[in-house]
Design a protein around this motif. Structure first.
Motif, PDB file in Angstrom:
ATOM      1  N   ILE A  24      -9.302  -6.802   8.766  1.00 13.05           N
ATOM      2  CA  ILE A  24      -8.352  -5.725   8.448  1.00 13.05           C
ATOM      3  C   ILE A  24      -8.139  -5.709   6.938  1.00 13.05           C
ATOM      4  N   GLY A  25      -8.620  -4.648   6.291  1.00 13.96           N
ATOM      5  CA  GLY A  25      -8.443  -4.513   4.845  1.00 13.96           C
ATOM      6  C   GLY A  25      -9.759  -4.590   4.098  1.00 13.96           C
ATOM      7  N   SER A  26      -9.910  -3.706   3.095  1.00 13.71           N
ATOM      8  CA  SER A  26     -11.186  -3.643   2.357  1.00 13.71           C
ATOM      9  C   SER A  26     -11.053  -4.099   0.913  1.00 13.71           C
ATOM     10  N   GLY A  27     -10.079  -4.982   0.626  1.00 10.89           N
ATOM     11  CA  GLY A  27      -9.985  -5.554  -0.714  1.00 10.89           C
ATOM     12  C   GLY A  27     -10.971  -6.705  -0.864  1.00 10.89           C
ATOM     13  N   GLY A  28     -10.782  -7.495  -1.914  1.00 14.73           N
ATOM     14  CA  GLY A  28     -11.699  -8.604  -2.185  1.00 14.73           C
ATOM     15  C   GLY A  28     -11.816  -9.562  -1.015  1.00 14.73           C
ATOM     16  N   ALA A  29     -10.688  -9.897  -0.377  1.00 11.84           N
ATOM     17  CA  ALA A  29     -10.721 -10.875   0.720  1.00 11.84           C
ATOM     18  C   ALA A  29     -11.462 -10.304   1.927  1.00 11.84           C
ATOM     19  N   LEU A  53     -10.972   2.779  -0.923  1.00 12.86           N
ATOM     20  CA  LEU A  53     -11.328   1.400  -0.569  1.00 12.86           C
ATOM     21  C   LEU A  53     -10.960   0.439  -1.699  1.00 12.86           C
ATOM     22  N   GLY A  54     -10.815  -0.834  -1.334  1.00 14.94           N
ATOM     23  CA  GLY A  54     -10.685  -1.860  -2.371  1.00 14.94           C
ATOM     24  C   GLY A  54      -9.282  -2.364  -2.640  1.00 14.94           C
ATOM     25  N   GLY A  55      -8.269  -1.694  -2.083  1.00 12.41           N
ATOM     26  CA  GLY A  55      -6.897  -2.196  -2.202  1.00 12.41           C
ATOM     27  C   GLY A  55      -6.467  -2.476  -3.636  1.00 12.41           C
ATOM     28  N   ASN A  56      -5.541  -3.412  -3.773  1.00  6.70           N
ATOM     29  CA  ASN A  56      -5.092  -3.795  -5.111  1.00  6.70           C
ATOM     30  C   ASN A  56      -6.187  -4.511  -5.889  1.00  6.70           C
ATOM     31  N   THR A  57      -7.192  -5.026  -5.166  1.00  7.66           N
ATOM     32  CA  THR A  57      -8.278  -5.726  -5.856  1.00  7.66           C
ATOM     33  C   THR A  57      -8.892  -4.829  -6.922  1.00  7.66           C
ATOM     34  N   THR A  58      -9.044  -3.522  -6.611  1.00  3.34           N
ATOM     35  CA  THR A  58      -9.681  -2.625  -7.594  1.00  3.34           C
ATOM     36  C   THR A  58      -8.875  -2.546  -8.880  1.00  3.34           C
ATOM     37  N   LYS A 169      -5.636   2.653  10.717  1.00  2.40           N
ATOM     38  CA  LYS A 169      -4.587   1.665  10.442  1.00  2.40           C
ATOM     39  C   LYS A 169      -4.388   0.772  11.662  1.00  2.40           C
ATOM     40  N   VAL A 170      -4.470  -0.512  11.461  1.00  3.81           N
ATOM     41  CA  VAL A 170      -4.212  -1.437  12.569  1.00  3.81           C
ATOM     42  C   VAL A 170      -2.701  -1.521  12.786  1.00  3.81           C
ATOM     43  N   THR A 171      -2.285  -1.329  14.028  1.00  5.83           N
ATOM     44  CA  THR A 171      -0.846  -1.297  14.324  1.00  5.83           C
ATOM     45  C   THR A 171      -0.380  -2.492  15.155  1.00  5.83           C
ATOM     46  N   ASN A 226       1.372  -1.726  -7.669  1.00  9.33           N
ATOM     47  CA  ASN A 226       0.552  -1.781  -6.455  1.00  9.33           C
ATOM     48  C   ASN A 226       0.123  -0.419  -5.954  1.00  9.33           C
ATOM     49  N   GLN A 227      -0.976  -0.400  -5.222  1.00 11.56           N
ATOM     50  CA  GLN A 227      -1.404   0.829  -4.548  1.00 11.56           C
ATOM     51  C   GLN A 227      -0.424   1.097  -3.387  1.00 11.56           C
ATOM     52  N   PRO A 228      -0.268   2.374  -2.987  1.00 15.27           N
ATOM     53  CA  PRO A 228       0.775   2.696  -2.000  1.00 15.27           C
ATOM     54  C   PRO A 228       0.595   2.034  -0.639  1.00 15.27           C
ATOM     55  N   GLY A 229      -0.619   1.562  -0.338  1.00 11.48           N
ATOM     56  CA  GLY A 229      -0.853   0.928   0.965  1.00 11.48           C
ATOM     57  C   GLY A 229      -0.459  -0.534   1.029  1.00 11.48           C
ATOM     58  N   ALA A 230       0.057  -1.082  -0.083  1.00 14.04           N
ATOM     59  CA  ALA A 230       0.421  -2.507  -0.106  1.00 14.04           C
ATOM     60  C   ALA A 230       1.817  -2.682   0.480  1.00 14.04           C
ATOM     61  N   ALA A 424      -6.626 -14.251   4.739  1.00 18.67           N
ATOM     62  CA  ALA A 424      -7.112 -14.594   3.395  1.00 18.67           C
ATOM     63  C   ALA A 424      -6.620 -13.564   2.392  1.00 18.67           C
ATOM     64  N   GLY A 425      -6.409 -14.039   1.168  1.00 20.59           N
ATOM     65  CA  GLY A 425      -5.984 -13.128   0.103  1.00 20.59           C
ATOM     66  C   GLY A 425      -4.476 -13.068  -0.008  1.00 20.59           C
ATOM     67  N   GLU A 426      -3.987 -11.968  -0.564  1.00 18.77           N
ATOM     68  CA  GLU A 426      -2.553 -11.869  -0.885  1.00 18.77           C
ATOM     69  C   GLU A 426      -1.668 -11.916   0.352  1.00 18.77           C
TER      70      GLU A 426
HETATM   71  P1  ADP Z   1      -6.653  -8.749  -1.261  1.00 20.08           P
HETATM   72  O1  ADP Z   1      -6.626  -8.801  -2.762  1.00 20.08           O
HETATM   73  O2  ADP Z   1      -5.892  -9.844  -0.634  1.00 20.08           O
HETATM   74  O3  ADP Z   1      -8.030  -8.576  -0.726  1.00 20.08           O
HETATM   75  P2  ADP Z   1      -6.022  -5.908  -1.379  1.00 20.08           P
HETATM   76  O4  ADP Z   1      -4.694  -5.360  -1.707  1.00 20.08           O
HETATM   77  O5  ADP Z   1      -7.080  -5.810  -2.415  1.00 20.08           O
HETATM   78  O6  ADP Z   1      -5.816  -7.416  -0.881  1.00 20.08           O
HETATM   79  O7  ADP Z   1      -6.601  -5.200  -0.073  1.00 20.08           O
HETATM   80  C1  ADP Z   1      -5.889  -5.103   1.128  1.00 20.08           C
HETATM   81  C2  ADP Z   1      -6.324  -3.851   1.856  1.00 20.08           C
HETATM   82  O8  ADP Z   1      -5.840  -3.842   3.186  1.00 20.08           O
HETATM   83  C3  ADP Z   1      -5.828  -2.567   1.201  1.00 20.08           C
HETATM   84  O9  ADP Z   1      -6.908  -1.697   0.928  1.00 20.08           O
HETATM   85  C4  ADP Z   1      -4.871  -1.987   2.239  1.00 20.08           C
HETATM   86  O10 ADP Z   1      -4.802  -0.572   2.224  1.00 20.08           O
HETATM   87  C5  ADP Z   1      -5.479  -2.511   3.536  1.00 20.08           C
HETATM   88  N1  ADP Z   1      -4.514  -2.532   4.664  1.00 20.08           N
HETATM   89  C6  ADP Z   1      -3.223  -2.935   4.622  1.00 20.08           C
HETATM   90  N2  ADP Z   1      -2.646  -2.798   5.831  1.00 20.08           N
HETATM   91  C7  ADP Z   1      -3.585  -2.297   6.676  1.00 20.08           C
HETATM   92  C8  ADP Z   1      -3.596  -1.934   8.059  1.00 20.08           C
HETATM   93  N3  ADP Z   1      -2.500  -2.015   8.813  1.00 20.08           N
HETATM   94  N4  ADP Z   1      -4.758  -1.458   8.592  1.00 20.08           N
HETATM   95  C9  ADP Z   1      -5.872  -1.328   7.827  1.00 20.08           C
HETATM   96  N5  ADP Z   1      -5.909  -1.651   6.518  1.00 20.08           N
HETATM   97  C10 ADP Z   1      -4.794  -2.125   5.932  1.00 20.08           C
END
Ligand code: ADP
Length: 462
Positions: A24-29, A53-58, A169-171, A226-230, A424-426
């Motif tokens: 769950i999540g497409s950041g670095g972890a 894609l890429g979360g806060n990692t980007t 989104k995983v719920t 942070n990105q809005p999805g955090a 793993a990760g944040e």
């Molecule tokens: P890390 O640095 O730990 O890898 P990031 O902030 O880079 O973390 O990436 C986390 C990703 O997980 C973000 O892209 C975020 O949008 C995604 N994410 C958070 N919650 C959910 C969820 N419920 N379902 C799917 N993706 C999610």
């Protein structure tokens, strides 16, 4: 000419109802754990809720910390796991989880090797606040690390054809007999996907007002980088299946964030690491700019809400490619002379001039009598043009999160692993204590992302 790469997420029609592991999540972890799991022969899927894609990692800009690496030796820097451990421990207020910190500091070099084997070259070094040695690895193009890392990892996701779905989104996590058996997710409809293992790689809650209100209501008025999805989804998902949360009130406020525009842009620590100083409205230094983020933030807060200016010159700018971007979007003030710069940012010309003269002298004799700065003193501030960026602190990183052991297994209130659940990760808490050192978050995603991929394999096949 650099090849152009653009990644296409997988079409939702191709989503299957069963995988070995759901990430769950497409950041670095998330990306790292997926690649590692795939290379061990598993079939992973990555689910990302955002369309970006890429979360806060980007957004990470400084680099990746690691000790005893071949890159350091190439630069004639002899480092040690013990120094990396101790400096991170002191920087984290000695509140870091020792088990996680030991694994982290002893596996950074392997992570640098692993990236190198995947054509991800971090062959330049810089330094971040709280560290005594150059161990922040970054690409020699000096490009910000986050975008580079995510792009390069996505190339492997594409090469291996690992399915990665966005806007899903995983719920809920699904369990049976206290074991993970899959997830419930929402895209345009509710979907159930089965898997015996799940990796939470959902990042932190720096943009999660509800969790901030619960744990740190004093920070609610601050902006966030942070990105809005955090929004801390992973913490809530894990808690619902009995996971323990740790250090939830430990939220990092980053000292140098430009926020005079509608967005809040983090100005990477490499700017100070390469030689910038901070001055107050009167043009005077007021802190060791490379003290820990916690202490530099406190010093800026003590100025009474004015923020401060980062001051640097062309030679420092040449060392940090991200500055081109900051300038491009209008965050950088320029002066052909220091006086012209002082006039533009409305600080006293004589005061700024004497501050910079004193600093240049400190650089020359390698002795900062005023604030005891010892790092980021390789070059002075003397090559025109001169630059300033107005900054102030903003919410940046959440050190707390899901309790894990060094095998990335998520722990319940009795410190027992929840079968099949990894993080793993944040999203995971404890590694950074009460203050994360710059360069340790990217390192955490790769070190523990790899570990999660390996431990999932062991869990499923071992
Ligand atoms: P890390 O640095 O730990 O890898 P990031 O902030 O880079 O973390 O990436 C986390 C990703 O997980 C973000 O892209 C975020 O949008 C995604 N994410 C958070 N919650 C959910 C969820 N419920 N379902 C799917 N993706 C999610």
């Amino acid at each position: 000419m650099a090849e152009k790469f653009s990644f296409e997420p997988t079409d939702l029609k191709q989503l299957k109802d069963n995988y070995d592991v759901i990430i769950i999540g497409s950041g670095g972890a998330g990306l790292t754990s997926a690649i590692q799991a795939y290379e061990l022969g598993l079939s992973p899927v990555i689910l990302e809720k955002m369309d970006k894609l890429g979360g806060n990692t980007t957004r990470a800009s400084s680099g990746m910390n690691a000790a005893e690496t071949f890159v350091q030796l190439n630069h004639k820097i002899v480092d040690s796991f013990a120094d990396f451990y101790n400096e991170t421990f002191v920087g984290g207020g000695k509140m870091n989880n020792p088990e996680l910190l030991k694994f982290f500091t002893e596996h950074g070099a392997l992570a640098i090797d692993w990236l190198d084997q995947h054509d991800i070259k971090l062959d330049d070094l810089t330094i971040t606040g709280g560290m005594k040695t150059m161990r922040t690895h970054r690409p020699s193009s000096l490009a910000p690390i986050g975008g580079y890392l995510v792009t390069e990892l996505l190339k492997y996701i594409a090469k291996y054809q690992i399915p990665l779905f966005d806007n899903i989104k995983v719920t809920d996590l699904l369990t049976d007999n206290d074991q993970i058996v899959g997830v419930k997710a929402f895209s345009n409809r509710e979907i159930k996907i089965q898997a015996k293992a799940v990796v939470l790689a959902t990042g932190g809650f720096g943009a999660g007002k509800d969790l901030l209100a619960q744990y740190r209501s004093d920070l609610l008025n601050l902006r966030t980088t942070n990105q809005p999805g955090a929004t801390g989804d992973g913490l809530k998902l894990a808690q619902k299946v009995g996971a323990k949360l740790v250090d939830m009130d430990q939220v990092q406020v980053h000292p140098t964030v430009q926020q005079d525009t509608p967005h809040a842009f983090l100005i990477g620590e490499a700017v100070r690491g390469e030689g910038a100083i901070l001055v107050n409205n009167s043009g005077q230094r007021f802190v060791n700019e490379l003290d820990t983020r916690k202490n530099v933030t406190q010093a800026i807060d003590d100025l009474g809400g004015t923020g401060a200016y980062l001051i640097f010159d062309q030679s420092i700018r040449n060392r940090v490619k991200a500055i081109e971007f900051y300038d491009h979007i209008g965050l950088v003030e320029t002066g052909q002379t220091l006086s012209a710069l002082a006039e533009t940012i409305k600080v006293d010309i004589n005061s700024l001039q004497s501050t910079v003269n004193n600093w240049n002298q400190a650089v020359k004799i390698k002795n900062d009598q005023d604030f005891g700065r010892k790092t980021g003193m390789e070059r002075d501030i003397s090559e025109a043009p001169f630059f300033a960026i107005h900054i102030a602190p903003a919410v940046h990183y959440t050190m707390g999160g899901v309790a894990i052991n060094h095998q990335t297994q998520v722990l319940d209130e009795a410190n027992q692993p929840i079968a099949g659940l990894f993080a793993a990760g944040e999203v995971a808490g404890g590694l950074h204590g009460n203050n994360r050192i710059g360069g340790n978050s990217i390192a955490e995603t790769v070190v523990f992302g790899r570990q999660a991929g390996q431990q999932v394999y062991k869990y499923l096949k071992g």
